[in-house]
Design a protein around this motif. Structure first.
Motif, PDB file in Angstrom:
ATOM      1  N   LEU A  32       0.833  -1.205   0.000  1.00 47.26           N
ATOM      2  CA  LEU A  32       0.000   0.000   0.000  1.00 47.26           C
ATOM      3  C   LEU A  32       0.866   1.253   0.000  1.00 47.26           C
ATOM      4  N   ALA A  33       2.004   1.213   0.669  1.00 42.99           N
ATOM      5  CA  ALA A  33       2.913   2.360   0.654  1.00 42.99           C
ATOM      6  C   ALA A  33       3.480   2.594  -0.740  1.00 42.99           C
ATOM      7  N   SER A  34       3.783   1.513  -1.453  1.00 41.65           N
ATOM      8  CA  SER A  34       4.263   1.656  -2.832  1.00 41.65           C
ATOM      9  C   SER A  34       3.181   2.243  -3.724  1.00 41.65           C
ATOM     10  N   LEU A  35       1.943   1.791  -3.531  1.00 42.05           N
ATOM     11  CA  LEU A  35       0.818   2.358  -4.279  1.00 42.05           C
ATOM     12  C   LEU A  35       0.638   3.834  -3.955  1.00 42.05           C
ATOM     13  N   ALA A  36       0.758   4.185  -2.675  1.00 41.11           N
ATOM     14  CA  ALA A  36       0.630   5.587  -2.272  1.00 41.11           C
ATOM     15  C   ALA A  36       1.771   6.428  -2.850  1.00 41.11           C
ATOM     16  N   PHE A  37       2.972   5.863  -2.899  1.00 40.14           N
ATOM     17  CA  PHE A  37       4.100   6.602  -3.470  1.00 40.14           C
ATOM     18  C   PHE A  37       3.888   6.871  -4.958  1.00 40.14           C
TER      19      PHE A  37
ATOM     20  N   ILE B 101     -13.541  -2.443  -2.702  1.00 39.26           N
ATOM     21  CA  ILE B 101     -13.782  -1.013  -2.884  1.00 39.26           C
ATOM     22  C   ILE B 101     -12.671  -0.385  -3.724  1.00 39.26           C
ATOM     23  N   LEU B 102     -11.425  -0.755  -3.444  1.00 41.05           N
ATOM     24  CA  LEU B 102     -10.304  -0.250  -4.238  1.00 41.05           C
ATOM     25  C   LEU B 102     -10.445  -0.670  -5.699  1.00 41.05           C
ATOM     26  N   PHE B 103     -10.879  -1.903  -5.921  1.00 35.27           N
ATOM     27  CA  PHE B 103     -11.066  -2.401  -7.287  1.00 35.27           C
ATOM     28  C   PHE B 103     -12.177  -1.639  -7.999  1.00 35.27           C
ATOM     29  N   LEU B 104     -13.273  -1.385  -7.306  1.00 35.02           N
ATOM     30  CA  LEU B 104     -14.384  -0.658  -7.919  1.00 35.02           C
ATOM     31  C   LEU B 104     -13.993   0.780  -8.249  1.00 35.02           C
ATOM     32  N   VAL B 105     -13.242   1.415  -7.352  1.00 33.47           N
ATOM     33  CA  VAL B 105     -12.773   2.776  -7.615  1.00 33.47           C
ATOM     34  C   VAL B 105     -11.855   2.793  -8.825  1.00 33.47           C
ATOM     35  N   PHE B 106     -10.956   1.805  -8.907  1.00 32.45           N
ATOM     36  CA  PHE B 106     -10.071   1.699 -10.066  1.00 32.45           C
ATOM     37  C   PHE B 106     -10.871   1.552 -11.361  1.00 32.45           C
ATOM     38  N   THR B 107     -11.893   0.708 -11.345  1.00 34.64           N
ATOM     39  CA  THR B 107     -12.694   0.467 -12.549  1.00 34.64           C
ATOM     40  C   THR B 107     -13.465   1.702 -12.972  1.00 34.64           C
ATOM     41  N   VAL B 108     -14.133   2.337 -12.017  1.00 37.87           N
ATOM     42  CA  VAL B 108     -14.951   3.511 -12.344  1.00 37.87           C
ATOM     43  C   VAL B 108     -14.087   4.668 -12.841  1.00 37.87           C
TER      44      VAL B 108
ATOM     45  N   LYS C 151      -8.763   8.806  -8.567  1.00 37.61           N
ATOM     46  CA  LYS C 151      -8.385   7.579  -7.858  1.00 37.61           C
ATOM     47  C   LYS C 151      -7.236   7.814  -6.884  1.00 37.61           C
ATOM     48  N   SER C 152      -6.274   8.617  -7.282  1.00 41.10           N
ATOM     49  CA  SER C 152      -5.132   8.890  -6.413  1.00 41.10           C
ATOM     50  C   SER C 152      -5.542   9.633  -5.152  1.00 41.10           C
ATOM     51  N   ALA C 153      -6.597  10.434  -5.239  1.00 42.66           N
ATOM     52  CA  ALA C 153      -7.067  11.159  -4.063  1.00 42.66           C
ATOM     53  C   ALA C 153      -7.978  10.307  -3.187  1.00 42.66           C
ATOM     54  N   LEU C 154      -8.701   9.353  -3.794  1.00 45.06           N
ATOM     55  CA  LEU C 154      -9.639   8.536  -3.023  1.00 45.06           C
ATOM     56  C   LEU C 154      -8.959   7.418  -2.245  1.00 45.06           C
ATOM     57  N   ASN C 155      -7.843   6.889  -2.755  1.00 51.19           N
ATOM     58  CA  ASN C 155      -7.201   5.758  -2.088  1.00 51.19           C
ATOM     59  C   ASN C 155      -6.839   6.045  -0.629  1.00 51.19           C
ATOM     60  N   PRO C 156      -6.168   7.172  -0.302  1.00 52.08           N
ATOM     61  CA  PRO C 156      -5.879   7.425   1.119  1.00 52.08           C
ATOM     62  C   PRO C 156      -7.130   7.549   1.978  1.00 52.08           C
ATOM     63  N   LEU C 157      -8.196   8.114   1.415  1.00 54.32           N
ATOM     64  CA  LEU C 157      -9.443   8.223   2.173  1.00 54.32           C
ATOM     65  C   LEU C 157     -10.031   6.843   2.457  1.00 54.32           C
ATOM     66  N   ILE C 158      -9.888   5.932   1.500  1.00 57.19           N
ATOM     67  CA  ILE C 158     -10.366   4.565   1.717  1.00 57.19           C
ATOM     68  C   ILE C 158      -9.539   3.885   2.805  1.00 57.19           C
ATOM     69  N   TYR C 159      -8.223   4.074   2.802  1.00 56.89           N
ATOM     70  CA  TYR C 159      -7.393   3.492   3.853  1.00 56.89           C
ATOM     71  C   TYR C 159      -7.835   3.999   5.219  1.00 56.89           C
ATOM     72  N   TYR C 160      -8.060   5.307   5.320  1.00 55.30           N
ATOM     73  CA  TYR C 160      -8.448   5.895   6.600  1.00 55.30           C
ATOM     74  C   TYR C 160      -9.813   5.381   7.052  1.00 55.30           C
ATOM     75  N   TRP C 161     -10.703   5.187   6.110  1.00 57.17           N
ATOM     76  CA  TRP C 161     -12.057   4.736   6.433  1.00 57.17           C
ATOM     77  C   TRP C 161     -12.105   3.262   6.806  1.00 57.17           C
ATOM     78  N   ARG C 162     -11.346   2.427   6.109  1.00 57.34           N
ATOM     79  CA  ARG C 162     -11.495   0.986   6.246  1.00 57.34           C
ATOM     80  C   ARG C 162     -10.445   0.325   7.128  1.00 57.34           C
ATOM     81  N   ILE C 163      -9.255   0.912   7.282  1.00 58.21           N
ATOM     82  CA  ILE C 163      -8.164   0.241   7.971  1.00 58.21           C
ATOM     83  C   ILE C 163      -7.913   0.949   9.293  1.00 58.21           C
ATOM     84  N   LYS C 164      -8.171   0.280  10.390  1.00 59.57           N
ATOM     85  CA  LYS C 164      -8.090   0.917  11.700  1.00 59.57           C
ATOM     86  C   LYS C 164      -6.675   1.341  12.045  1.00 59.57           C
ATOM     87  N   LYS C 165      -5.694   0.516  11.699  1.00 55.19           N
ATOM     88  CA  LYS C 165      -4.316   0.881  12.043  1.00 55.19           C
ATOM     89  C   LYS C 165      -3.875   2.153  11.325  1.00 55.19           C
TER      90      LYS C 165
END
Length: 365
Positions: free
Chosen positions: A102-107, A264-271, A309-323
């Protein structure tokens, strides 16, 4: 007689200027040159009336809308992905295999925001490409370089979830994740580098806010575009769709939150990327579409959607991943925290797992 001839020439000149202001074309230039009795050379007239392509058919309110949208996406993509990279880099507990991916994707998304989005934004504001021929080709290479890396990482994560849930095999360690990251960055560079050296050649200046594929009749150009689209979108889409269908068949026996996050990440990528994929293919094979007056406007719509997509991915991490959410709150300055921190013993009573550190091979998605 000399005065009458001069007046006639001036009238022809004004008529020619009015026609050229409507649609500057080579036919109008030729008619203008003939009407003046060939008193001006065609080269001089061409240099006078030629101008960079602009936002044909785009109103000022729509242009302002595109600028605001692009600026918002740029800030979100930059800040959000910087936070993700910092969290994984600074905290050893966050360096699991999935988090490294995920860090590589964010980079990749962060570099896309830094090296591509600002120039597309400036081009929308100025209505023309002002950064030169060489950087036009380099920007196209960087665009596809970072995009393909992000798709490759998402594909690896989907396959890893499939192996864990369906095949019951957890083979992705942090060391293997790092090797896969190096391999994907290398492959993405190999596929995208030909654009930087003009192979295939792109139209410069572009008829869009950035260098994109345009109409061509060369078979080699068509082959490159088709290969790139297959590698970037269709093959990953089919593989990820297969993995998700396999996971759905066995999801009743496992936790669904991890699968839902990747879905969710896959659907965002597709749309976000399906319209740009169709747009690139049509522009490559359809002369009429590529030379439409509204091509710049269509390009702006699909570009801000794919950048989204690049802006939505961090928001998805914050929403879905507690750590990620907890680490983000810990990185936040104290004056941005609205609620006082809980004492350690209170944390333990409310959520005992918060005081334990996950093992190196455990995933958090």
């Amino acid at each position: 007689m000399a005065h009458i001839q001069l007046v006639a020439n001036l009238c022809c000149l004004v008529t020619g200027l009015l026609n050229l202001s409507r649609r500057p074309s080579m036919e109008n230039i030729s008619m203008w040159n003939v009407s003046l009795g060939s008193q001006l050379p065609l080269e001089a007239v061409t240099q006078t009336v030629e101008a960079p392509e602009s936002l044909a058919g785009v109103s000022l309110p729509l242009q302002i809308f595109f600028c605001l949208i692009m600026l918002s996406i740029l800030l979100l993509a930059l800040l959000g992905n910087v936070v993700v990279c910092l969290m994984v880099y600074q905290r050893s507990a966050m360096r699991s295999a999935i988090n490294i991916l995920l860090a590589s994707l964010a980079f990749a998304d962060m570099m896309l925001a830094i090296l591509n989005m600002p120039f597309a934004l400036v081009t929308i504001v100025t209505t023309k490409w002002i950064f030169g021929d060489a950087f036009c080709r380099v920007s196209a290479m960087l665009f596809w370089f970072f995009v393909m890396e992000g798709v490759a990482i998402l594909l690896i994560i989907s396959i890893d979830r499939f192996l864990i849930i369906v095949q019951k095999q957890d083979k992705l360690s942090p060391q293997r994740a790092k090797v896969l990251i190096v391999v994907t960055w290398g492959l993405a560079f190999i596929f995208s580098f030909p654009l930087a050296v003009g192979s295939p050649p792109l139209q410069i200046p572009p008829r869009a806010p950035q260098c994109v594929f345009g109409y061509s009749m060369e078979p080699s150009y068509h082959a490159y575009v088709l290969i790139l689209i297959l590698v970037f979108f269709f093959i990953p889409f089919m593989v990820m769709l297969y993995t998700f269908m396999g996971i759905l068949n066995t999801i009743r026996l496992f936790k669904t939150r991890a699968f839902t996050t990747i879905l969710i990440l896959f659907l965002v990528f597709t749309v976000c990327w399906a319209p740009f994929t169709a747009y690139s293919l049509v522009a490559t094979f359809s002369d009429g579409f590529y030379h439409k007056d509204s091509f710049f406007q269509i390009s702006a719509w699909v570009l801000w959607l794919c950048y989204l997509k690049s802006a939505l991915n961090p928001l998805i991490y914050y929403w879905r991943i507690k750590k990620f959410r907890d680490a983000c709150l810990n990185l936040m300055p104290k004056y941005f925290k609205f609620l006082p921190p809980l004492p350690g013993n209170t944390k333990r009573r409310i959520q005992p797992s918060a005081v334990y550190v996950c093992g190196e091979h455990r995933t958090v998605v």
